[in-house]
Design an enzyme around this catalytic site. Structure first.
Site, PDB file in Angstrom:
ATOM      1  N   GLY A 172      26.490  46.368 -24.843  1.00  0.00           N
ATOM      2  CA  GLY A 172      27.686  47.122 -23.785  1.00  0.00           C
ATOM      3  C   GLY A 172      28.934  47.815 -25.649  1.00  0.00           C
TER       4      GLY A 172
ATOM      5  N   GLU B  27      25.128  42.754 -28.273  1.00  0.00           N
ATOM      6  CA  GLU B  27      24.424  44.082 -28.663  1.00  0.00           C
ATOM      7  C   GLU B  27      25.710  44.963 -28.886  1.00  0.00           C
ATOM      8  OE1 GLU B  27      20.243  46.171 -26.763  1.00  0.00           O
ATOM      9  OE2 GLU B  27      21.881  47.459 -28.235  1.00  0.00           O
TER      10      GLU B  27
ATOM     11  N   CYS C  11      21.560  53.165 -27.675  1.00  0.00           N
ATOM     12  CA  CYS C  11      21.848  51.923 -28.949  1.00  0.00           C
ATOM     13  C   CYS C  11      21.075  52.394 -30.308  1.00  0.00           C
ATOM     14  CB  CYS C  11      21.794  50.349 -28.575  1.00  0.00           C
ATOM     15  SG  CYS C  11      20.093  49.797 -27.907  1.00  0.00           S
TER      16      CYS C  11
ATOM     17  N   GLU D 294      29.817  54.656 -34.295  1.00  0.00           N
ATOM     18  CA  GLU D 294      28.874  54.764 -33.708  1.00  0.00           C
ATOM     19  C   GLU D 294      29.905  55.950 -32.509  1.00  0.00           C
ATOM     20  OE1 GLU D 294      25.883  53.304 -30.362  1.00  0.00           O
ATOM     21  OE2 GLU D 294      28.117  52.857 -30.303  1.00  0.00           O
TER      22      GLU D 294
HETATM   23  N1  LIG Z   1      25.773  50.343 -28.248  1.00  0.00           N
HETATM   24  C1  LIG Z   1      25.612  50.496 -26.833  1.00  0.00           C
HETATM   25  O1  LIG Z   1      23.805  50.817 -26.428  1.00  0.00           O
HETATM   26  C2  LIG Z   1      26.090  50.995 -25.944  1.00  0.00           C
HETATM   27  C3  LIG Z   1      25.766  50.516 -24.532  1.00  0.00           C
HETATM   28  C4  LIG Z   1      26.473  50.746 -23.591  1.00  0.00           C
HETATM   29  C5  LIG Z   1      27.985  51.352 -24.290  1.00  0.00           C
HETATM   30  N2  LIG Z   1      28.542  51.375 -24.791  1.00  0.00           N
HETATM   31  C6  LIG Z   1      30.231  51.630 -25.436  1.00  0.00           C
HETATM   32  O2  LIG Z   1      30.409  51.273 -24.498  1.00  0.00           O
HETATM   33  C7  LIG Z   1      31.552  52.344 -23.779  1.00  0.00           C
HETATM   34  C8  LIG Z   1      31.917  51.694 -22.521  1.00  0.00           C
HETATM   35  O3  LIG Z   1      30.937  51.555 -21.542  1.00  0.00           O
HETATM   36  P1  LIG Z   1      30.523  50.193 -20.808  1.00  0.00           P
HETATM   37  O4  LIG Z   1      31.135  49.921 -20.153  1.00  0.00           O
HETATM   38  O5  LIG Z   1      28.774  50.274 -20.680  1.00  0.00           O
HETATM   39  O6  LIG Z   1      30.286  49.373 -22.013  1.00  0.00           O
HETATM   40  P2  LIG Z   1      32.061  47.483 -21.156  1.00  0.00           P
HETATM   41  O7  LIG Z   1      31.815  47.179 -23.117  1.00  0.00           O
HETATM   42  O8  LIG Z   1      33.052  48.548 -22.018  1.00  0.00           O
HETATM   43  O9  LIG Z   1      31.384  47.350 -20.632  1.00  0.00           O
HETATM   44  C9  LIG Z   1      29.779  46.360 -20.904  1.00  0.00           C
HETATM   45  C10 LIG Z   1      30.297  45.414 -19.829  1.00  0.00           C
HETATM   46  O10 LIG Z   1      31.017  44.229 -20.180  1.00  0.00           O
HETATM   47  C11 LIG Z   1      32.681  43.898 -19.407  1.00  0.00           C
HETATM   48  N3  LIG Z   1      33.644  43.915 -20.396  1.00  0.00           N
HETATM   49  C12 LIG Z   1      33.881  44.755 -21.552  1.00  0.00           C
HETATM   50  N4  LIG Z   1      35.024  44.589 -22.080  1.00  0.00           N
HETATM   51  C13 LIG Z   1      35.200  42.864 -21.505  1.00  0.00           C
HETATM   52  C14 LIG Z   1      36.492  42.152 -21.594  1.00  0.00           C
HETATM   53  N5  LIG Z   1      37.816  41.749 -23.164  1.00  0.00           N
HETATM   54  N6  LIG Z   1      35.986  41.040 -21.200  1.00  0.00           N
HETATM   55  C15 LIG Z   1      35.840  41.186 -20.342  1.00  0.00           C
HETATM   56  N7  LIG Z   1      34.342  41.774 -19.445  1.00  0.00           N
HETATM   57  C16 LIG Z   1      34.080  42.982 -20.543  1.00  0.00           C
HETATM   58  C17 LIG Z   1      32.753  45.336 -18.664  1.00  0.00           C
HETATM   59  O11 LIG Z   1      33.150  44.419 -17.263  1.00  0.00           O
HETATM   60  C18 LIG Z   1      31.660  45.641 -18.225  1.00  0.00           C
HETATM   61  O12 LIG Z   1      30.122  44.794 -17.453  1.00  0.00           O
HETATM   62  C19 LIG Z   1      30.833  53.772 -24.409  1.00  0.00           C
HETATM   63  O13 LIG Z   1      31.147  54.642 -24.254  1.00  0.00           O
HETATM   64  C20 LIG Z   1      29.634  53.345 -25.555  1.00  0.00           C
HETATM   65  O14 LIG Z   1      30.639  53.525 -26.751  1.00  0.00           O
HETATM   66  C21 LIG Z   1      27.324  51.741 -26.094  1.00  0.00           C
HETATM   67  O1  LIG Z   2      20.204  51.582 -25.915  1.00  0.00           O
HETATM   68  C1  LIG Z   2      19.655  50.415 -25.903  1.00  0.00           C
HETATM   69  C2  LIG Z   2      17.971  50.212 -25.995  1.00  0.00           C
HETATM   70  C3  LIG Z   2      18.258  51.073 -26.438  1.00  0.00           C
HETATM   71  C4  LIG Z   2      15.785  51.183 -26.400  1.00  0.00           C
HETATM   72  O2  LIG Z   2      15.630  49.840 -25.857  1.00  0.00           O
HETATM   73  C5  LIG Z   2      14.899  52.297 -26.349  1.00  0.00           C
HETATM   74  O3  LIG Z   2      15.523  53.161 -27.013  1.00  0.00           O
HETATM   75  O4  LIG Z   2      14.215  52.260 -25.981  1.00  0.00           O
END
Ligand SMILES: NC(=O)c1ccc[n+]([C@@H]2O[C@H](COP(=O)([O-])OP(=O)(O)OC[C@H]3O[C@@H](n4cnc5c(N)ncnc54)[C@H](O)[C@@H]3O)[C@@H](O)[C@H]2O)c1
Ligand SMILES: O=CCCC(=O)C(=O)O
Length: 525
Positions: A241, A265, A302, A393
């Site tokens: 996330g 990740e 990602c 990012e």
């Molecule tokens: N790089 C990646 O692969 C990737 C993937 C998904 C999201 N993102 C980024 O995250 C942003 C938000 O997306 P999202 O909702 O998927 O990710 P997020 O990190 O906000 O949430 C992912 C999970 O973690 C939990 N969570 C987040 N912060 C927390 C905390 N402080 N304490 C406890 N639990 C927590 C959330 O409830 C959710 O279940 C996107 O806009 C993007 O920038 C990046």
């Molecule tokens: O977003 C993270 C995973 C990316 C991936 O598994 C892919 O590019 O296939």
């Protein structure tokens, strides 16, 4: 199967009163049925206690039984049929072909880990026989194998509602290692999560697994996840996330009376290097392929190529023209959630408003309220060196191209980059000298180095690394994709002078059931 909005606590369906929450259709932002229960603090404690009770039973099962469980999960996911893909399409806005492929990847991961358990190499069995008459002191008998850590919490990821969620790679590798799993479901796809959880529970019943081997806990805010990470019964965390979320969980886990590892990740811009000879040979084809990778899945990977580095010159201009033309024809795409769409728009606005950055091209105008419009930006190497924060990012279909004056400037840019999941070299034979200069730098910077490809699309195999130094992940020593992912949920135990009858079967003399190293020599099972 009609959705009920249930939680799964120790494999049992549970409903909770209260407002609950609903899924949101990614394309419209409209709420969709049913109402999903939110877990209470007691639910978290019940799930973690059941996982702790299940742990010694599950960990002690013969490897074949755990392999059968993983294979049964794959079968039950496939048996969900079209309903799973259809619900995931509505919740995530991702197209059918992508989600059908992701379902295959999810089932395939389970089967790959079943094979991994049967192979037994992950146990790293080692035997060093005693030398009782060694001088000046006898050498003891020492035998080593890996054992599972204990119950694991997995945070489902929004961007891969199947392959990185309830039955995704973290769950597969933790279950394979012998760890019960409690999934904290992502509120972007609760219906998809319920369907997959029902498949895991059916598989657990079919193969006689202890009830606490699996739970699915929902809660749209942070409190449920925080309760899980701080629960003393939880021994490790898997997360995909945001950087903010991952770092918050790392801090919580480190502040526990007994700290635990968090395999998060988080963020990566996956630098792509366009080396001079490759640019000369195929600038236009590279420009078109680049935009295809940037816009894949609305850029919500990602592995998205968010940063490109190249040396100025006419061939780079050819690349930029082709990439701009491709981006100008790229349709907008539904993003995963209104929140992710909003974050994307503000990331693009940040790049657009920076005085050192020029917008090269944007995609076709958005056709829906949560559609992301692609965009390409460029800046000079000198400006990047003055403010490397622009490499942060932006999650979506955008990318920044850094035009360097020469190789020295390009190397200075590389030295300023944070840890990444991947780096890609586009090169021809005449570029090998430059590539040889870059390779040692990239080995220190990333988890996967590609030549003449694009980083999106991760192959699930034995030799894959989907990880990298911080902040791409919390711990660059590991991978979350591929069979090596099992290592995250294991630790070594050494048995000194134990009577043969008390040793695990894999460590007894004469056994040939797993590959092992005996007195320094590898033996093959
Ligand atoms: N790089 C990646 O692969 C990737 C993937 C998904 C999201 N993102 C980024 O995250 C942003 C938000 O997306 P999202 O909702 O998927 O990710 P997020 O990190 O906000 O949430 C992912 C999970 O973690 C939990 N969570 C987040 N912060 C927390 C905390 N402080 N304490 C406890 N639990 C927590 C959330 O409830 C959710 O279940 C996107 O806009 C993007 O920038 C990046
Ligand atoms: O977003 C993270 C995973 C990316 C991936 O598994 C892919 O590019 O296939």
């Amino acid at each position: 199967m009609s959705l009920t909005g249930d939680l799964f606590i120790a494999s049992k369906r549970v409903q909770r009163d209260g407002a609950g929450f609903k899924a949101v259709a990614a394309a419209t932002g409209a709420e969709i049925e049913p109402r999903f229960s939110v877990a209470t603090v007691d639910d978290v404690a019940t799930a973690t206690a059941a996982a702790a009770a299940a742990f010694p039973i599950y960990a002690a099962l013969p490897r074949e039984r755990r392999a059968e469980f993983l294979e049964a999960i794959a079968e039950e996911i496939e048996a969900l049929g079209d309903e799973l893909v259809e619900r995931a399409m509505v919740e995530s806005g991702l197209p059918k072909a992508r989600l059908t492929g992701e379902r295959g990847r999810t089932a395939g991961q389970m089967r790959l880990f079943a094979k991994e358990i049967r192979l037994g190499e992950y146990l790293r069995a080692r035997i060093d026989h005693a030398i009782p008459d060694r001088q000046p002191a006898p050498k003891p008998d020492l035998r080593l194998r890996m054992v599972p850590l204990g119950p694991v919490t997995v945070f489902g990821a929004s961007n891969f509602p199947l392959a990185f969620s309830v039955a995704g790679g973290d769950t597969a590798s933790a279950l394979a290692a012998g760890c019960p799993v409690i999934v904290k479901g992502h509120s972007a796809h609760p219906g998809t999560a319920e369907l997959v959880a029902s498949a895991i529970v059916k598989a657990a019943e079919r193969t006689g697994m202890p009830e606490g081997v699996f739970s699915l806990i929902n809660g749209p805010g942070n409190s449920v996840g925080q309760a899980l990470v701080t629960d003393p019964q939880i021994k490790a965390v898997g997360f995909t996330g945001s950087r903010g979320g991952g770092v918050a969980l790392m801090k919580l886990a480190a502040a526990r009376p007994v700290p635990i590892p968090v395999y998060a990740e988080m963020s990566s811009v996956n630098p792509v290097f366009l080396l001079p000879e490759a640019l000369k040979a195929r600038a236009e084809a590279l420009g078109t392929a680049y935009v295809a990778s940037v816009t894949m899945g609305a850029g919500q990977f990602c592995t998205n190529p968010g940063l490109v580095l190249a040396i100025n010159g006419p061939d780079l201009e050819r690349f930029l023209s082709a990439a701009s033309a491709a981006m100008m024809g790229a349709p907008s795409q539904t993003m995963l959630t209104p929140g992710i769409h909003k974050a994307y728009e503000s990331g693009v606005a940040r790049l657009a408003s920076a005085s050192s950055i020029t917008k090269l091209a944007e995609g076709l105008a958005p056709e829906g309220p949560t559609n992301g419009q692609g965009a390409l930006f460029t800046m000079t190497g000198a400006d990047f060196i003055a403010d490397p924060g622009h490499a942060e990012e932006v999650f979506g279909a955008t990318s920044l191209l850094v035009r360097c004056a020469d190789l020295d400037e390009l190397l200075k840019v590389v030295a300023l980059l944070e840890g990444q999941l991947t780096a890609t070299l586009h090169l021809d034979a005449g570029d090998h000298a430059v590539a040889q200069t870059l390779l040692p730098l990239l080995e220190n910077l990333v988890g996967r180095i590609l030549a003449n490809g694009w980083p999106t699309g991760v192959e699930v195999t034995d030799a894959m690394v989907h990880g990298g130094p911080y902040p791409s992940t919390a711990d660059g020593r590991s991978t979350s994709v591929g069979t090596l992912a099992i290592d995250r949920f294991l630790r070594p135990v050494s048995y000194q002078d134990l009577p043969e009858a008390l040793l695990p079967a894999e460590l007894r003399d004469g056994e040939t059931i797993v590959p092992r190293r005996v007195d320094g020599k590898p033996t093959v099972a």
